[in-house]
Structure formats: structure tokens, C-alpha cells
Motif scaffolding. Structure first.
Motif, PDB file in Angstrom:
ATOM      1  N   ALA A  68       0.814  -1.220   0.000  1.00 25.95           N
ATOM      2  CA  ALA A  68       0.000   0.000   0.000  1.00 25.95           C
ATOM      3  C   ALA A  68       0.845   1.268   0.000  1.00 25.95           C
ATOM      4  CB  ALA A  68      -0.929   0.010   1.207  1.00 25.95           C
ATOM      5  N   ARG A  69       2.126   1.160   0.337  1.00 31.51           N
ATOM      6  CA  ARG A  69       2.986   2.347   0.383  1.00 31.51           C
ATOM      7  C   ARG A  69       3.873   2.483  -0.856  1.00 31.51           C
ATOM      8  NH1 ARG A  69       2.922   0.314   5.579  1.00 31.51           N
ATOM      9  NH2 ARG A  69       1.929   1.684   7.068  1.00 31.51           N
ATOM     10  N   GLN A  70       3.809   1.520  -1.748  1.00 31.68           N
ATOM     11  CA  GLN A  70       4.619   1.595  -2.960  1.00 31.68           C
ATOM     12  C   GLN A  70       4.124   2.754  -3.824  1.00 31.68           C
ATOM     13  OE1 GLN A  70       4.258  -2.243  -4.791  1.00 31.68           O
ATOM     14  NE2 GLN A  70       5.557  -3.246  -3.254  1.00 31.68           N
ATOM     15  N   HIS A  71       5.073   3.543  -4.322  1.00 32.04           N
ATOM     16  CA  HIS A  71       4.728   4.750  -5.075  1.00 32.04           C
ATOM     17  C   HIS A  71       3.769   4.458  -6.228  1.00 32.04           C
ATOM     18  CE1 HIS A  71       5.047   8.707  -6.803  1.00 32.04           C
ATOM     19  NE2 HIS A  71       5.374   8.158  -7.969  1.00 32.04           N
ATOM     20  N   GLU A  72       4.058   3.417  -7.018  1.00 31.35           N
ATOM     21  CA  GLU A  72       3.187   3.129  -8.170  1.00 31.35           C
ATOM     22  C   GLU A  72       1.766   2.776  -7.729  1.00 31.35           C
ATOM     23  OE1 GLU A  72       3.693  -1.447  -9.437  1.00 31.35           O
ATOM     24  OE2 GLU A  72       5.492  -0.239  -9.722  1.00 31.35           O
ATOM     25  N   GLN A  73       1.620   2.111  -6.584  1.00 27.21           N
ATOM     26  CA  GLN A  73       0.283   1.774  -6.093  1.00 27.21           C
ATOM     27  C   GLN A  73      -0.453   3.017  -5.600  1.00 27.21           C
ATOM     28  OE1 GLN A  73      -1.172  -1.062  -6.582  1.00 27.21           O
ATOM     29  NE2 GLN A  73       0.693  -1.947  -7.413  1.00 27.21           N
ATOM     30  N   VAL A  74       0.250   3.894  -4.904  1.00 26.74           N
ATOM     31  CA  VAL A  74      -0.362   5.134  -4.417  1.00 26.74           C
ATOM     32  C   VAL A  74      -0.846   5.973  -5.598  1.00 26.74           C
ATOM     33  CG1 VAL A  74       0.092   7.312  -3.218  1.00 26.74           C
ATOM     34  CG2 VAL A  74       0.964   5.157  -2.269  1.00 26.74           C
ATOM     35  N   VAL A  75       0.005   6.127  -6.616  1.00 29.83           N
ATOM     36  CA  VAL A  75      -0.369   6.901  -7.803  1.00 29.83           C
ATOM     37  C   VAL A  75      -1.573   6.261  -8.499  1.00 29.83           C
ATOM     38  CG1 VAL A  75       0.403   7.594 -10.109  1.00 29.83           C
ATOM     39  CG2 VAL A  75       1.926   7.861  -8.138  1.00 29.83           C
ATOM     40  N   LYS A  76      -1.536   4.955  -8.646  1.00 28.75           N
ATOM     41  CA  LYS A  76      -2.623   4.223  -9.311  1.00 28.75           C
ATOM     42  C   LYS A  76      -3.954   4.416  -8.575  1.00 28.75           C
ATOM     43  CE  LYS A  76      -3.533  -0.635 -10.423  1.00 28.75           C
ATOM     44  NZ  LYS A  76      -2.933  -1.972 -10.329  1.00 28.75           N
ATOM     45  N   HIS A  77      -3.927   4.330  -7.256  1.00 26.55           N
ATOM     46  CA  HIS A  77      -5.170   4.458  -6.486  1.00 26.55           C
ATOM     47  C   HIS A  77      -5.657   5.909  -6.410  1.00 26.55           C
ATOM     48  CE1 HIS A  77      -4.309   0.300  -5.444  1.00 26.55           C
ATOM     49  NE2 HIS A  77      -5.589   0.222  -5.122  1.00 26.55           N
ATOM     50  N   LEU A  78      -4.745   6.860  -6.365  1.00 25.10           N
ATOM     51  CA  LEU A  78      -5.169   8.259  -6.402  1.00 25.10           C
ATOM     52  C   LEU A  78      -5.857   8.576  -7.721  1.00 25.10           C
ATOM     53  CD1 LEU A  78      -2.191  10.134  -4.699  1.00 25.10           C
ATOM     54  CD2 LEU A  78      -4.550   9.951  -3.868  1.00 25.10           C
ATOM     55  N   GLU A  79      -5.307   8.070  -8.824  1.00 22.84           N
ATOM     56  CA  GLU A  79      -5.924   8.282 -10.136  1.00 22.84           C
ATOM     57  C   GLU A  79      -7.296   7.612 -10.193  1.00 22.84           C
ATOM     58  OE1 GLU A  79      -6.612   9.768 -13.799  1.00 22.84           O
ATOM     59  OE2 GLU A  79      -4.995  10.304 -12.436  1.00 22.84           O
ATOM     60  N   ALA A  80      -7.395   6.405  -9.652  1.00 24.42           N
ATOM     61  CA  ALA A  80      -8.685   5.711  -9.620  1.00 24.42           C
ATOM     62  C   ALA A  80      -9.696   6.504  -8.787  1.00 24.42           C
ATOM     63  CB  ALA A  80      -8.523   4.302  -9.053  1.00 24.42           C
ATOM     64  N   LEU A  81      -9.242   7.065  -7.671  1.00 24.15           N
ATOM     65  CA  LEU A  81     -10.138   7.869  -6.836  1.00 24.15           C
ATOM     66  C   LEU A  81     -10.608   9.110  -7.589  1.00 24.15           C
ATOM     67  CD1 LEU A  81     -11.504   8.450  -4.133  1.00 24.15           C
ATOM     68  CD2 LEU A  81      -9.365   9.517  -3.376  1.00 24.15           C
ATOM     69  N   ARG A  82      -9.710   9.760  -8.291  1.00 29.48           N
ATOM     70  CA  ARG A  82     -10.113  10.932  -9.091  1.00 29.48           C
ATOM     71  C   ARG A  82     -11.150  10.546 -10.142  1.00 29.48           C
ATOM     72  NH1 ARG A  82      -4.404  11.826  -8.880  1.00 29.48           N
ATOM     73  NH2 ARG A  82      -3.966  13.455  -7.360  1.00 29.48           N
ATOM     74  N   ASN A  83     -10.960   9.387 -10.762  1.00 33.53           N
ATOM     75  CA  ASN A  83     -11.921   8.924 -11.774  1.00 33.53           C
ATOM     76  C   ASN A  83     -13.285   8.640 -11.157  1.00 33.53           C
ATOM     77  OD1 ASN A  83     -10.026   9.103 -13.808  1.00 33.53           O
ATOM     78  ND2 ASN A  83      -9.456   6.949 -13.682  1.00 33.53           N
ATOM     79  N   VAL A  84     -13.296   7.991 -10.011  1.00 31.13           N
ATOM     80  CA  VAL A  84     -14.569   7.674  -9.350  1.00 31.13           C
ATOM     81  C   VAL A  84     -15.285   8.955  -8.934  1.00 31.13           C
ATOM     82  CG1 VAL A  84     -15.598   6.632  -7.289  1.00 31.13           C
ATOM     83  CG2 VAL A  84     -13.913   5.366  -8.605  1.00 31.13           C
ATOM     84  N   ILE A  85     -14.541   9.902  -8.382  1.00 33.80           N
ATOM     85  CA  ILE A  85     -15.146  11.164  -7.943  1.00 33.80           C
ATOM     86  C   ILE A  85     -15.791  11.906  -9.104  1.00 33.80           C
ATOM     87  CG2 ILE A  85     -14.594  13.472  -7.056  1.00 33.80           C
ATOM     88  CD1 ILE A  85     -12.549  12.085  -5.205  1.00 33.80           C
ATOM     89  N   SER A  86     -15.185  11.817 -10.281  1.00 32.20           N
ATOM     90  CA  SER A  86     -15.714  12.554 -11.425  1.00 32.20           C
ATOM     91  C   SER A  86     -16.851  11.833 -12.144  1.00 32.20           C
ATOM     92  CB  SER A  86     -14.597  12.853 -12.420  1.00 32.20           C
ATOM     93  OG  SER A  86     -14.117  11.654 -12.993  1.00 32.20           O
ATOM     94  N   MET A  87     -17.110  10.567 -11.803  1.00 29.34           N
ATOM     95  CA  MET A  87     -18.178   9.815 -12.471  1.00 29.34           C
ATOM     96  C   MET A  87     -19.542  10.295 -12.001  1.00 29.34           C
ATOM     97  SD  MET A  87     -16.899   5.894 -12.215  1.00 29.34           S
ATOM     98  CE  MET A  87     -15.442   5.314 -13.019  1.00 29.34           C
ATOM     99  N   PRO A  88     -20.499  10.369 -12.910  1.00 30.85           N
ATOM    100  CA  PRO A  88     -21.853  10.725 -12.481  1.00 30.85           C
ATOM    101  C   PRO A  88     -22.465   9.560 -11.698  1.00 30.85           C
ATOM    102  CG  PRO A  88     -21.838  10.145 -14.797  1.00 30.85           C
ATOM    103  CD  PRO A  88     -20.400  10.144 -14.343  1.00 30.85           C
ATOM    104  N   LEU A  89     -23.250   9.891 -10.705  1.00 26.19           N
ATOM    105  CA  LEU A  89     -23.939   8.852  -9.946  1.00 26.19           C
ATOM    106  C   LEU A  89     -25.084   8.291 -10.771  1.00 26.19           C
ATOM    107  CD1 LEU A  89     -24.096  10.505  -6.419  1.00 26.19           C
ATOM    108  CD2 LEU A  89     -22.641   8.614  -7.140  1.00 26.19           C
TER     109      LEU A  89
END
Length: 140
Positions: free
Chosen positions: A23-44
């Protein structure tokens, strides 16, 4: 697809053991932050449903408590429809225990998910979200 009809932000096999530092690996953090940004921008998904009902989620070891809850609701005069969402063979239920109480429907979450686009993970809280989104009621 995964519940509630949104594109899976991280479509890869999960539930495999991960190294303790994963969970602390840089590539995983970047990947999950990007996924979170995508989810936040999705319409409900659009709100749907009408009326009120009682929603129970569980089976297996939770089944006796659900039966008691349904019986008490009916004894107290509650006539609202009741849905019990469970995970089929993973959470067995015995609907005969609710005979004569009327208005109780059992829904197998695993089968429902298979028929409606699948579910990436379908355990405790994921099953609750599936039930909330698809019970068909406005108020629970």
C-alpha cells in the motif's frame, strides 16, 4: 462492470495476499489516487424507486436475527414489504421460517449481480450497497 453500474477503476484480480508494504509503494499510491479521481468525477446512477420498505442483508449466522426482526416487525403491525438479500449458498437462509408473515422477498445477491453486470467483490458492505441501490424503494 461493478456495482452500482460504474466502470471498475482498478480492473485487476484482487483478494490475493499483498506484501506488507504494498500500500505504500509509489506506483500503487499513484494508481489508487488516479482511480479515486476517476470515481469522484463519475456521475452517480439516477435515483430510482418509490415508496418504503424494510431491507435486511445477510444470511447464514445472521439468519436467526433476521427472522426475529421480521417477526417482531409484523407483530408490531408493520406491513411494509421486506426484502432479504443474501449470498446464496455462502449465506444460506430458510424461508420456511417466515411462512405466514407475508410480504417478505428473498433475493440472492450473487445471482442478481450475475444478471446485472456483475460485481467485482460481493461480501459484507458491498452486498449492502447492492441491496440499497436495487431494492426499488425510495425510503428504507
Amino acid at each position: 462492470m461493478w456495482f452500482p453500474g460504474l466502470v471498475d477503476p482498478i480492473p485487476e484480480p484482487e483478494l490475493n495476499p499483498k506484501p506488507s508494504e504494498w500500500a505504500r509503494q509509489h506506483e500503487q499510491v499513484v494508481k489508487h489516487l488516479e482511480a479515486l479521481r476517476n470515481v469522484i468525477s463519475m456521475p452517480l446512477p439516477p435515483a430510482k424507486g418509490a415508496g418504503s420498505g424494510i431491507l435486511y442483508v445477510g444470511g447464514g449466522p445472521y439468519w436467526p436475527g433476521i427472522v426475529i426482526g421480521v417477526r417482531l416487525l409484523r407483530e408490531m403491525g408493520c406491513n411494509l414489504p421486506i426484502q432479504v438479500w443474501h449470498r446464496g449458498d455462502d449465506e444460506p437462509i430458510d424461508l420456511h421460517m417466515l411462512n405466514g408473515l407475508g410480504g417478505v422477498t428473498a433475493i440472492n445477491s450473487k445471482l442478481f449481480a450475475q444478471k446485472n453486470g456483475g460485481a467485482r467483490i460481493l461480501r459484507g458492505w458491498e452486498q449492502k450497497l447492492l441491496a440499497l441501490a436495487h431494492c426499488g424503494w425510495e425510503r428504507m
